[in-house]
Design a protein around this motif. Structure first.
Motif, PDB file in Angstrom:
ATOM      1  N   GLN A  32       2.780   1.282  13.982  1.00 56.59           N
ATOM      2  CA  GLN A  32       2.696  -0.077  13.446  1.00 56.59           C
ATOM      3  C   GLN A  32       2.084  -0.074  12.047  1.00 56.59           C
ATOM      4  N   THR A  33       1.052   0.712  11.856  1.00 54.95           N
ATOM      5  CA  THR A  33       0.387   0.792  10.560  1.00 54.95           C
ATOM      6  C   THR A  33       1.330   1.325   9.487  1.00 54.95           C
ATOM      7  N   VAL A  34       2.031   2.405   9.798  1.00 57.77           N
ATOM      8  CA  VAL A  34       2.968   2.996   8.839  1.00 57.77           C
ATOM      9  C   VAL A  34       4.122   2.027   8.564  1.00 57.77           C
ATOM     10  N   HIS A  35       4.620   1.406   9.613  1.00 53.32           N
ATOM     11  CA  HIS A  35       5.722   0.461   9.443  1.00 53.32           C
ATOM     12  C   HIS A  35       5.314  -0.720   8.553  1.00 53.32           C
ATOM     13  N   GLU A  36       4.165  -1.300   8.836  1.00 53.49           N
ATOM     14  CA  GLU A  36       3.701  -2.440   8.037  1.00 53.49           C
ATOM     15  C   GLU A  36       3.436  -2.046   6.595  1.00 53.49           C
ATOM     16  N   ARG A  37       2.843  -0.866   6.396  1.00 49.09           N
ATOM     17  CA  ARG A  37       2.559  -0.402   5.039  1.00 49.09           C
ATOM     18  C   ARG A  37       3.867  -0.138   4.285  1.00 49.09           C
ATOM     19  N   GLY A  38       4.846   0.420   4.979  1.00 46.75           N
ATOM     20  CA  GLY A  38       6.142   0.664   4.360  1.00 46.75           C
ATOM     21  C   GLY A  38       6.817  -0.630   3.941  1.00 46.75           C
ATOM     22  N   GLU A  39       6.741  -1.634   4.798  1.00 47.71           N
ATOM     23  CA  GLU A  39       7.322  -2.934   4.443  1.00 47.71           C
ATOM     24  C   GLU A  39       6.591  -3.562   3.266  1.00 47.71           C
ATOM     25  N   GLU A  40       5.276  -3.425   3.251  1.00 47.45           N
ATOM     26  CA  GLU A  40       4.478  -3.977   2.147  1.00 47.45           C
ATOM     27  C   GLU A  40       4.881  -3.333   0.825  1.00 47.45           C
ATOM     28  N   LEU A  41       5.008  -2.011   0.832  1.00 46.58           N
ATOM     29  CA  LEU A  41       5.397  -1.303  -0.386  1.00 46.58           C
ATOM     30  C   LEU A  41       6.827  -1.680  -0.803  1.00 46.58           C
ATOM     31  N   HIS A  42       7.695  -1.832   0.165  1.00 44.32           N
ATOM     32  CA  HIS A  42       9.075  -2.225  -0.127  1.00 44.32           C
ATOM     33  C   HIS A  42       9.109  -3.598  -0.786  1.00 44.32           C
ATOM     34  N   HIS A  43       8.346  -4.549  -0.253  1.00 46.27           N
ATOM     35  CA  HIS A  43       8.320  -5.896  -0.826  1.00 46.27           C
ATOM     36  C   HIS A  43       7.743  -5.882  -2.247  1.00 46.27           C
ATOM     37  N   LYS A  44       6.704  -5.085  -2.443  1.00 48.84           N
ATOM     38  CA  LYS A  44       6.128  -4.986  -3.788  1.00 48.84           C
ATOM     39  C   LYS A  44       7.168  -4.441  -4.765  1.00 48.84           C
ATOM     40  N   GLN A  45       7.828  -3.381  -4.346  1.00 50.36           N
ATOM     41  CA  GLN A  45       8.827  -2.750  -5.204  1.00 50.36           C
ATOM     42  C   GLN A  45       9.990  -3.704  -5.463  1.00 50.36           C
ATOM     43  N   HIS A  46      10.416  -4.415  -4.438  1.00 53.58           N
ATOM     44  CA  HIS A  46      11.514  -5.372  -4.575  1.00 53.58           C
ATOM     45  C   HIS A  46      11.137  -6.516  -5.515  1.00 53.58           C
ATOM     46  N   ALA A  47       9.858  -6.850  -5.553  1.00 53.59           N
ATOM     47  CA  ALA A  47       9.378  -7.916  -6.438  1.00 53.59           C
ATOM     48  C   ALA A  47       9.170  -7.421  -7.866  1.00 53.59           C
ATOM     49  N   GLY A  48       9.427  -6.135  -8.101  1.00 54.04           N
ATOM     50  CA  GLY A  48       9.316  -5.599  -9.445  1.00 54.04           C
ATOM     51  C   GLY A  48       7.957  -5.010  -9.774  1.00 54.04           C
ATOM     52  N   VAL A  49       7.091  -4.915  -8.758  1.00 56.54           N
ATOM     53  CA  VAL A  49       5.767  -4.341  -8.981  1.00 56.54           C
ATOM     54  C   VAL A  49       5.884  -2.824  -8.920  1.00 56.54           C
ATOM     55  N   LYS A  50       5.355  -2.160  -9.936  1.00 53.39           N
ATOM     56  CA  LYS A  50       5.382  -0.698  -9.947  1.00 53.39           C
ATOM     57  C   LYS A  50       4.323  -0.177  -8.989  1.00 53.39           C
ATOM     58  N   LEU A  51       4.759   0.715  -8.105  1.00 49.40           N
ATOM     59  CA  LEU A  51       3.831   1.276  -7.122  1.00 49.40           C
ATOM     60  C   LEU A  51       2.976   2.352  -7.773  1.00 49.40           C
ATOM     61  N   ALA A  52       1.707   2.316  -7.432  1.00 49.94           N
ATOM     62  CA  ALA A  52       0.787   3.336  -7.934  1.00 49.94           C
ATOM     63  C   ALA A  52       1.052   4.653  -7.209  1.00 49.94           C
ATOM     64  N   PRO A  53       0.932   5.773  -7.917  1.00 48.65           N
ATOM     65  CA  PRO A  53       1.141   7.076  -7.273  1.00 48.65           C
ATOM     66  C   PRO A  53       0.253   7.271  -6.049  1.00 48.65           C
ATOM     67  N   THR A  54      -0.968   6.735  -6.090  1.00 48.85           N
ATOM     68  CA  THR A  54      -1.850   6.884  -4.925  1.00 48.85           C
ATOM     69  C   THR A  54      -1.305   6.118  -3.720  1.00 48.85           C
ATOM     70  N   GLU A  55      -0.709   4.942  -3.960  1.00 44.83           N
ATOM     71  CA  GLU A  55      -0.119   4.172  -2.856  1.00 44.83           C
ATOM     72  C   GLU A  55       0.999   4.977  -2.197  1.00 44.83           C
ATOM     73  N   ILE A  56       1.817   5.586  -3.022  1.00 45.09           N
ATOM     74  CA  ILE A  56       2.941   6.371  -2.511  1.00 45.09           C
ATOM     75  C   ILE A  56       2.431   7.577  -1.731  1.00 45.09           C
ATOM     76  N   ARG A  57       1.460   8.292  -2.303  1.00 46.29           N
ATOM     77  CA  ARG A  57       0.902   9.476  -1.626  1.00 46.29           C
ATOM     78  C   ARG A  57       0.259   9.109  -0.295  1.00 46.29           C
ATOM     79  N   GLU A  58      -0.504   8.013  -0.287  1.00 41.40           N
ATOM     80  CA  GLU A  58      -1.162   7.586   0.955  1.00 41.40           C
ATOM     81  C   GLU A  58      -0.133   7.219   2.021  1.00 41.40           C
ATOM     82  N   PHE A  59       0.910   6.511   1.610  1.00 39.17           N
ATOM     83  CA  PHE A  59       1.956   6.148   2.561  1.00 39.17           C
ATOM     84  C   PHE A  59       2.651   7.396   3.097  1.00 39.17           C
TER      85      PHE A  59
END
Length: 140
Positions: free
Chosen positions: A48-75
């Motif tokens: 559930q944690t990984v799924h929710e975090r993945g969706e959160e990152l997807h929504h951020k990326q879809h909204a045009g927000v650049k993901l931080a390298p640390t966010e990607i590594r942590e995910f």
């Protein structure tokens, strides 16, 4: 008599298909993998944690927000840990196989209803390429 009456040949064959699926040994293993996951609170929480975090990152990326390298590594680290969990990994594999089974059976039934006959291997191949009755290119 309609196609959906309890004693119609269509419903009898539908029950036979369901019985064949339920009696299949590999299907039983997939069901056990799902049940084992549902009984494992730690694996479910991790999923559930990984799924929710993945969706959160997807929504951020879809909204045009650049993901931080640390966010990607942590995910990715959390996802890798999830995949190392035997119960969660078996669940994900089982879920994929069960979804594939459902899609394949649905494809055959849908194409039969569209074509008015049992689809051939060629019909299935064309549908998978997006051809007639797969991509709606022929008015189906």
């Amino acid at each position: 008599m309609t196609l959906l009456t309890e004693t119609s040949p269509v419903m009898e064959k539908t029950r036979e298909l369901c019985a064949a699926i339920a009696a299949d040994g590999h299907f039983a293993k997939l069901q056990k993998d799902v049940e084992r996951f549902l009984d494992d609170d730690a694996a479910r929480l991790m999923y559930q944690t990984v799924h929710e975090r993945g969706e959160e990152l997807h929504h951020k990326q879809h909204a045009g927000v650049k993901l931080a390298p640390t966010e990607i590594r942590e995910f990715e680290a959390a996802r890798d840990e999830l995949m190392r969990n035997e119960v969660a990994s078996a669940f994900l594999d089982a879920q994929g196989e069960l979804e594939s089974l459902q899609r394949t059976i649905g494809k055959y039934v849908n194409m039969t209803l569209e074509l008015g006959r049992v689809p051939t291997d060629k019909d299935i191949a064309e549908a998978e390429k997006g051809g007639c009755c797969g991509g709606g290119g022929c008015g189906c």
